[in-house]
Enzyme design. Sequence first.
Site: not given
Length: 223
Positions: A66, A68, A79, A188
Amino acid sequence: MDVKIEPSWKEVLKNEFNKPYFEQIALHIKTEKSQGKIIYPPGSLLFNAFNTTPFDKVKVVILGQDPYHGPGQAHGLCFSVQNGVAPPPSLVNIFKELQQDIGIEIPNHGNLTHWAQQGVFLLNASLSVRAGEPMSHSKIGWAQFTDHVIKTISDKKKNVVFLLWGKFAQEKKILIDERKHLILKAAHPSPLSAHAGFLGCKHFSKTNEYLVKNGIDPIDWSL
């Protein structure tokens, strides 16, 4: 919700925008805004990933969870952060891997628009979030929409590279036809897990090798 979205996406997703769940998403966001809640990214950037990377141009999909949730960070590309905002830790690790993998210098910003313009579709599973509250919009219907987006790419395109980083992204594997696309999985890039298989995964060079092998122009990963 009057969805301002790039025409090739509007065409392949047109049936979704009129469905009850999508109208509920719009209502939910509108209600929270009327209560004075701050929502990221701003409305004009909600579909930025779609508007920067037309459906016809998608070569690579990177899936985030989701947006920031800090001021000025999110701009609708997973990202990525806006110019002038320090790259968050996960993005720093992405840049470290990029440097190790293909020797690209770590940039002095975290804006990934240059990737998106070349066909790297930077999709978050939720397209919005309340300020300071991670995952706050993960249950309002976005997952139904973005799952449909992933499946549409899989069904209607071929030779797309899907980069699935972390358990959450890897759960979307069931939506993708592996017979005609490449799925690359790794841990991740978060500092909590990057050393468990993200750093050293060589996904950037592997992506370009696959694209070239299939007669598709590679991505220039420099920023």
